[in-house]
Design a protein around this motif. Structure first.
Motif, PDB file in Angstrom:
ATOM      1  N   LEU A 286       0.828  -1.196   0.000  1.00 59.53           N
ATOM      2  CA  LEU A 286       0.000   0.000   0.000  1.00 59.53           C
ATOM      3  C   LEU A 286       0.868   1.255   0.000  1.00 59.53           C
ATOM      4  CD1 LEU A 286      -2.799  -1.059   2.522  1.00 59.53           C
ATOM      5  CD2 LEU A 286      -2.614  -1.514   0.079  1.00 59.53           C
ATOM      6  N   ASP A 287       0.230   2.424   0.036  1.00 55.79           N
ATOM      7  CA  ASP A 287       0.953   3.697  -0.023  1.00 55.79           C
ATOM      8  C   ASP A 287       1.810   3.896   1.227  1.00 55.79           C
ATOM      9  OD1 ASP A 287      -0.437   4.000  -2.330  1.00 55.79           O
ATOM     10  OD2 ASP A 287      -1.709   5.643  -1.648  1.00 55.79           O
ATOM     11  N   ASN A 288       2.816   4.763   1.095  1.00 54.14           N
ATOM     12  CA  ASN A 288       3.706   4.996   2.240  1.00 54.14           C
ATOM     13  C   ASN A 288       3.287   6.194   3.088  1.00 54.14           C
ATOM     14  OD1 ASN A 288       4.524   7.265   0.851  1.00 54.14           O
ATOM     15  ND2 ASN A 288       6.644   6.630   0.572  1.00 54.14           N
ATOM     16  N   ASP A 289       2.035   6.661   2.916  1.00 51.10           N
ATOM     17  CA  ASP A 289       1.551   7.719   3.791  1.00 51.10           C
ATOM     18  C   ASP A 289       0.990   7.092   5.073  1.00 51.10           C
ATOM     19  OD1 ASP A 289      -0.841   6.612   2.960  1.00 51.10           O
ATOM     20  OD2 ASP A 289      -1.454   8.328   1.752  1.00 51.10           O
ATOM     21  N   GLU A 290       0.534   7.940   5.982  1.00 50.22           N
ATOM     22  CA  GLU A 290       0.096   7.442   7.289  1.00 50.22           C
ATOM     23  C   GLU A 290      -1.035   6.421   7.166  1.00 50.22           C
ATOM     24  OE1 GLU A 290      -1.636   9.162  11.562  1.00 50.22           O
ATOM     25  OE2 GLU A 290      -1.068  10.544   9.962  1.00 50.22           O
ATOM     26  N   THR A 291      -2.008   6.722   6.314  1.00 49.53           N
ATOM     27  CA  THR A 291      -3.138   5.809   6.145  1.00 49.53           C
ATOM     28  C   THR A 291      -2.693   4.486   5.542  1.00 49.53           C
ATOM     29  OG1 THR A 291      -4.665   7.661   5.849  1.00 49.53           O
ATOM     30  CG2 THR A 291      -5.385   5.507   5.050  1.00 49.53           C
ATOM     31  N   GLY A 292      -1.835   4.558   4.515  1.00 48.73           N
ATOM     32  CA  GLY A 292      -1.384   3.345   3.853  1.00 48.73           C
ATOM     33  C   GLY A 292      -0.591   2.434   4.766  1.00 48.73           C
ATOM     34  N   VAL A 293       0.339   3.010   5.520  1.00 48.59           N
ATOM     35  CA  VAL A 293       1.167   2.202   6.422  1.00 48.59           C
ATOM     36  C   VAL A 293       0.309   1.593   7.527  1.00 48.59           C
ATOM     37  CG1 VAL A 293       3.048   2.277   8.105  1.00 48.59           C
ATOM     38  CG2 VAL A 293       3.278   3.488   5.915  1.00 48.59           C
TER      39      VAL A 293
ATOM     40  N   PRO B 211       9.952   3.373   0.344  1.00 52.17           N
ATOM     41  CA  PRO B 211      10.718   4.143   1.334  1.00 52.17           C
ATOM     42  C   PRO B 211      10.053   5.497   1.570  1.00 52.17           C
ATOM     43  CG  PRO B 211      12.178   3.141  -0.272  1.00 52.17           C
ATOM     44  CD  PRO B 211      10.786   2.898  -0.761  1.00 52.17           C
ATOM     45  N   LEU B 212      10.121   6.000   2.769  1.00 50.19           N
ATOM     46  CA  LEU B 212       9.345   7.179   3.136  1.00 50.19           C
ATOM     47  C   LEU B 212       9.738   8.430   2.358  1.00 50.19           C
ATOM     48  CD1 LEU B 212       8.964   6.640   6.980  1.00 50.19           C
ATOM     49  CD2 LEU B 212       7.396   6.031   5.136  1.00 50.19           C
ATOM     50  N   ARG B 213      10.936   8.461   1.786  1.00 51.05           N
ATOM     51  CA  ARG B 213      11.339   9.615   0.981  1.00 51.05           C
ATOM     52  C   ARG B 213      10.943   9.455  -0.486  1.00 51.05           C
ATOM     53  NH1 ARG B 213      17.402  11.294   3.225  1.00 51.05           N
ATOM     54  NH2 ARG B 213      16.755  11.707   5.385  1.00 51.05           N
ATOM     55  N   ALA B 214      10.457   8.309  -0.848  1.00 50.01           N
ATOM     56  CA  ALA B 214      10.025   8.056  -2.227  1.00 50.01           C
ATOM     57  C   ALA B 214       8.577   8.506  -2.401  1.00 50.01           C
ATOM     58  CB  ALA B 214      10.159   6.569  -2.538  1.00 50.01           C
ATOM     59  N   PRO B 215       8.099   8.647  -3.648  1.00 46.14           N
ATOM     60  CA  PRO B 215       6.672   8.916  -3.859  1.00 46.14           C
ATOM     61  C   PRO B 215       5.823   7.870  -3.152  1.00 46.14           C
ATOM     62  CG  PRO B 215       7.889   9.204  -5.898  1.00 46.14           C
ATOM     63  CD  PRO B 215       8.855   8.623  -4.909  1.00 46.14           C
TER      64      PRO B 215
ATOM     65  N   LEU C 109      12.078  -2.543  -6.130  1.00 49.94           N
ATOM     66  CA  LEU C 109      11.129  -3.610  -5.860  1.00 49.94           C
ATOM     67  C   LEU C 109      11.860  -4.872  -5.414  1.00 49.94           C
ATOM     68  CD1 LEU C 109       8.054  -4.656  -7.967  1.00 49.94           C
ATOM     69  CD2 LEU C 109       9.722  -6.366  -7.280  1.00 49.94           C
ATOM     70  N   GLN C 110      12.942  -5.189  -6.106  1.00 47.13           N
ATOM     71  CA  GLN C 110      13.702  -6.389  -5.732  1.00 47.13           C
ATOM     72  C   GLN C 110      14.231  -6.278  -4.302  1.00 47.13           C
ATOM     73  OE1 GLN C 110      13.634  -8.965  -7.634  1.00 47.13           O
ATOM     74  NE2 GLN C 110      12.837  -7.979  -9.478  1.00 47.13           N
ATOM     75  N   LYS C 111      14.630  -5.081  -3.905  1.00 47.92           N
ATOM     76  CA  LYS C 111      15.093  -4.882  -2.532  1.00 47.92           C
ATOM     77  C   LYS C 111      13.955  -5.042  -1.527  1.00 47.92           C
ATOM     78  CE  LYS C 111      17.686  -1.347  -1.641  1.00 47.92           C
ATOM     79  NZ  LYS C 111      18.203   0.049  -1.623  1.00 47.92           N
ATOM     80  N   LEU C 112      12.783  -4.545  -1.904  1.00 43.19           N
ATOM     81  CA  LEU C 112      11.651  -4.616  -0.979  1.00 43.19           C
ATOM     82  C   LEU C 112      11.219  -6.043  -0.701  1.00 43.19           C
ATOM     83  CD1 LEU C 112       9.283  -1.727  -2.191  1.00 43.19           C
ATOM     84  CD2 LEU C 112      10.415  -1.880   0.011  1.00 43.19           C
ATOM     85  N   ILE C 113      11.269  -6.906  -1.707  1.00 42.08           N
ATOM     86  CA  ILE C 113      10.710  -8.248  -1.546  1.00 42.08           C
ATOM     87  C   ILE C 113      11.761  -9.298  -1.218  1.00 42.08           C
ATOM     88  CG2 ILE C 113       8.821  -7.690  -3.117  1.00 42.08           C
ATOM     89  CD1 ILE C 113      10.135  -9.436  -5.227  1.00 42.08           C
ATOM     90  N   SER C 114      13.047  -8.914  -1.231  1.00 42.09           N
ATOM     91  CA  SER C 114      14.099  -9.908  -0.932  1.00 42.09           C
ATOM     92  C   SER C 114      14.277 -10.058   0.561  1.00 42.09           C
ATOM     93  CB  SER C 114      15.408  -9.474  -1.581  1.00 42.09           C
ATOM     94  OG  SER C 114      15.865  -8.254  -1.010  1.00 42.09           O
TER      95      SER C 114
END
Length: 241
Positions: free
Chosen positions: A188-195, A213-217, A236-241
């Motif tokens: 989900l999104d990296n804003d408060e609601t999404g997290v 990452p919080l500094r990314a869109p 993406l590869q970093k996120l799921i590894s």
């Protein structure tokens, strides 16, 4: 001891007029260069748009009988306008209209509810190794694109809930999704609601969750628009590894 029972006066039950579901009819338009330019920056190709039932429109009509609106016409010749087409249910075709250049409530017109699973029809029926769940149909595009688009096999598989605040219908999730996929990642999104919702639904349904990452869109499509597909794939590869 004697018990005294006081019976309150019962008023007649009020009679409610059942609300009618909004009917949305559309006149499709061909994909123009500006349509493809808009979607391409988010990772979508024309072929992917067609397969995912995202089509440009130049007119639409609304019928909301309980408000006295009968096939009210609206022209949209000078703005980006798209129909997300889903399915026919109870005699009414279910769809969302998306107006990217608008702000606020006018950005979306819809007659679907949280029972819809976006891009459900694009999943292999037998399931597979990895399934992503995002919060919007638009955010599915970059994930599909990484393996060459929807026409290539294999490709990343991804579906979306109706909106960021909702999850998939539980009956469908536990009967047709969780048993068929070896790994499910809620993204989900990296804003408060999404997290907050990612953590909530991850714990509730015992699945993984990640976010940008919080500094990314905040979402996948905006990340691709900012940094391109190559960087998105790397992250993406970093996120799921």
């Amino acid at each position: 001891f004697p018990v005294t029972i006081h019976i309150a006066k019962i008023n007649p039950a009020p009679i409610f007029k059942e609300k009618t579901t909004t009917e949305i009819e559309v006149a499709y338009a061909p994909y123009k260069d500006y349509d493809l330019a808009y979607w391409n920056k988010y990772g979508w190709t024309e072929e992917m748009l067609q397969m995912a039932s995202i089509r440009p429109i130049d007119y639409f009509w609304l019928t909301i009988e309980h408000k006295g609106i009968i096939k009210a016409p609206f022209a949209v010749p000078h703005e980006l306008a798209y129909s997300y087409d889903y399915y026919r249910h109870n005699g009414i075709y279910r769809r969302k209209l998306y107006f990217p250049e608008r702000e606020g409530k006018g950005k979306w017109i819809s007659n679907v509810d949280n029972a819809v699973i976006q891009n459900w029809d694009l999943l292999p029926k037998g399931g597979g190794d990895l399934l992503f769940i995002t919060s919007s149909k638009k955010d599915c595009g970059p994930i599909y694109r990484l393996y060459g688009g929807l026409s290539e096999s294999p490709h990343w598989n991804v579906i979306a809930s109706n909106n960021e605040g909702s999850f998939l219908p539980e009956a469908v999730f536990y009967r047709k999704i969780k048993p068929r996929w070896k790994r499910i990642i809620l993204w989900l999104d990296n804003d408060e609601t999404g997290v907050k919702n990612a953590l909530k639904y991850s714990k509730m349904h015992d699945i993984e969750c990640v976010w940008n990452p919080l500094r990314a869109p905040k979402d996948q499509s905006d990340w691709v628009a900012k940094d391109g597909l190559r960087e998105f794939n790397y992250q993406l590869q970093k996120l799921i590894s």
